[in-house]
Structures are given as structure tokens and as C-alpha cells.
Design a protein around this motif. Structure first.
Motif, PDB file in Angstrom:
ATOM      1  N   ILE A 142      40.586  56.782  24.434  1.00 40.61           N
ATOM      2  CA  ILE A 142      39.731  55.620  24.663  1.00 40.61           C
ATOM      3  C   ILE A 142      40.508  54.314  24.488  1.00 40.61           C
ATOM      4  O   ILE A 142      40.214  53.334  25.155  1.00 40.61           O
ATOM      5  CB  ILE A 142      38.506  55.661  23.724  1.00 40.61           C
ATOM      6  CG1 ILE A 142      37.649  56.858  24.101  1.00 40.61           C
ATOM      7  CG2 ILE A 142      37.694  54.388  23.800  1.00 40.61           C
ATOM      8  CD1 ILE A 142      36.422  57.046  23.251  1.00 40.61           C
ATOM      9  N   ARG A 143      41.504  54.285  23.626  1.00 42.51           N
ATOM     10  CA  ARG A 143      42.282  53.067  23.411  1.00 42.51           C
ATOM     11  C   ARG A 143      43.768  53.374  23.444  1.00 42.51           C
ATOM     12  O   ARG A 143      44.198  54.438  23.013  1.00 42.51           O
ATOM     13  CB  ARG A 143      41.937  52.437  22.062  1.00 42.51           C
ATOM     14  CG  ARG A 143      40.542  51.877  21.997  1.00 42.51           C
ATOM     15  CD  ARG A 143      40.326  51.039  20.763  1.00 42.51           C
ATOM     16  NE  ARG A 143      41.236  49.920  20.628  1.00 42.51           N
ATOM     17  CZ  ARG A 143      41.103  48.745  21.232  1.00 42.51           C
ATOM     18  NH1 ARG A 143      40.112  48.546  22.043  1.00 42.51           N
ATOM     19  NH2 ARG A 143      41.965  47.780  21.013  1.00 42.51           N
TER      20      ARG A 143
ATOM     21  N   PHE B  78      42.499  48.810  30.659  1.00 45.03           N
ATOM     22  CA  PHE B  78      42.138  50.167  30.248  1.00 45.03           C
ATOM     23  C   PHE B  78      41.301  50.145  28.979  1.00 45.03           C
ATOM     24  O   PHE B  78      40.285  50.844  28.884  1.00 45.03           O
ATOM     25  CB  PHE B  78      43.389  51.015  30.037  1.00 45.03           C
ATOM     26  CG  PHE B  78      43.086  52.410  29.577  1.00 45.03           C
ATOM     27  CD1 PHE B  78      42.690  53.372  30.485  1.00 45.03           C
ATOM     28  CD2 PHE B  78      43.165  52.751  28.245  1.00 45.03           C
ATOM     29  CE1 PHE B  78      42.391  54.654  30.074  1.00 45.03           C
ATOM     30  CE2 PHE B  78      42.868  54.028  27.818  1.00 45.03           C
ATOM     31  CZ  PHE B  78      42.476  54.992  28.738  1.00 45.03           C
ATOM     32  N   ASN B  79      41.720  49.357  27.980  1.00 46.50           N
ATOM     33  CA  ASN B  79      40.979  49.300  26.720  1.00 46.50           C
ATOM     34  C   ASN B  79      39.591  48.690  26.903  1.00 46.50           C
ATOM     35  O   ASN B  79      38.675  48.996  26.136  1.00 46.50           O
ATOM     36  CB  ASN B  79      41.757  48.533  25.660  1.00 46.50           C
ATOM     37  CG  ASN B  79      42.934  49.314  25.128  1.00 46.50           C
ATOM     38  OD1 ASN B  79      43.026  50.521  25.312  1.00 46.50           O
ATOM     39  ND2 ASN B  79      43.840  48.620  24.475  1.00 46.50           N
TER      40      ASN B  79
ATOM     41  N   THR C 222      33.475  52.382  28.231  1.00 49.73           N
ATOM     42  CA  THR C 222      32.268  52.428  29.069  1.00 49.73           C
ATOM     43  C   THR C 222      32.269  53.631  30.003  1.00 49.73           C
ATOM     44  O   THR C 222      31.201  54.121  30.364  1.00 49.73           O
ATOM     45  CB  THR C 222      32.128  51.144  29.903  1.00 49.73           C
ATOM     46  OG1 THR C 222      33.270  51.003  30.743  1.00 49.73           O
ATOM     47  CG2 THR C 222      31.999  49.928  29.001  1.00 49.73           C
ATOM     48  N   THR C 223      33.447  54.116  30.384  1.00 49.14           N
ATOM     49  CA  THR C 223      33.514  55.269  31.288  1.00 49.14           C
ATOM     50  C   THR C 223      33.644  56.587  30.538  1.00 49.14           C
ATOM     51  O   THR C 223      33.617  57.643  31.159  1.00 49.14           O
ATOM     52  CB  THR C 223      34.700  55.132  32.252  1.00 49.14           C
ATOM     53  OG1 THR C 223      35.914  55.064  31.507  1.00 49.14           O
ATOM     54  CG2 THR C 223      34.560  53.905  33.133  1.00 49.14           C
ATOM     55  N   GLY C 224      33.801  56.555  29.234  1.00 50.62           N
ATOM     56  CA  GLY C 224      33.902  57.778  28.451  1.00 50.62           C
ATOM     57  C   GLY C 224      35.318  58.185  28.133  1.00 50.62           C
ATOM     58  O   GLY C 224      35.546  59.204  27.499  1.00 50.62           O
TER      59      GLY C 224
END
Length: 101
Positions: free
Chosen positions: A7-8, A68-69, A74-76
Motif C-alpha cells: 500500500i505504501r 502510488f502512495n 483507495t484501490t486496495g
């Protein structure tokens, strides 16, 4: 098997990798520029072009990471599956003993 979601991303490693990649690809153009000019000014100009290419690539990496972060939560995220490596055959110490007899 482990399941994770990416996710990050860290900003610093992405910048370092993109900067190094930009330096490597920019050095080809910098070397060609230095060879064509055949003077010390050409050498320093080529080094500047190399540094500029690396810096530009690193900044683009920071922008990609920022986007991306911002969008990944929001997109999972990106699903990752990490599998352990298969076990290597065990070697006992007697087969690895290299001392003189």
C-alpha cells in the motif's frame, strides 16, 4: 505462504534506485558528449549531464511514489504472495571439513 498488500512505498529507496539508474544511463550520453568535444570542458559537461539525468530520474521516481502512495489505499494496493524457498539439502560438517589430516 504469506499474503500481503503493498500500500505504501518509501520515498528514499525509490529515489536512490531511480537516481542510480539515471546516473548509469546518463553516463552513456555524458561519455559520448565528452568524447565528441575532446576537452576538459566536454568532460565536465558530460559529468553534469550525467548528474542531471540522475537527478531528473530520481525526481520522477519521487513523483511516481507520491502518486502510488496517494492512489494505492483507495484501490486496495498490490497483492503480493511470498513463498518460502525450498529447503536446501543438509550438509553435515564432516563433508565440509577442509582441515589438513
Amino acid at each position: 505462504m504469506f499474503n500481503y498488500k503493498l500500500i505504501r512505498l518509501g520515498y528514499r529507496p525509490v529515489f536512490y534506485l531511480m537516481f542510480a539508474g539515471g546516473i548509469c544511463t546518463g553516463s552513456i550520453v555524458g561519455l559520448l558528449f565528452a568524447i565528441m568535444d575532446r576537452s576538459s570542458l566536454g568532460f565536465f559537461g558530460g559529468a553534469f549531464i550525467t548528474f542531471l539525468a540522475g537527478l531528473t530520474s530520481g525526481i520522477f521516481g519521487l513523483v511516481y511514489t507520491l502518486v502510488f502512495n496517494a492512489l494505492a489505499p483507495t484501490t486496495g494496493g498490490i497483492p503480493l504472495q511470498i513463498a518460502p524457498l525450498p529447503d536446501a539439502p543438509n550438509q553435515d560438517q564432516s563433508s565440509l571439513d577442509l582441515s589438513a589430516k
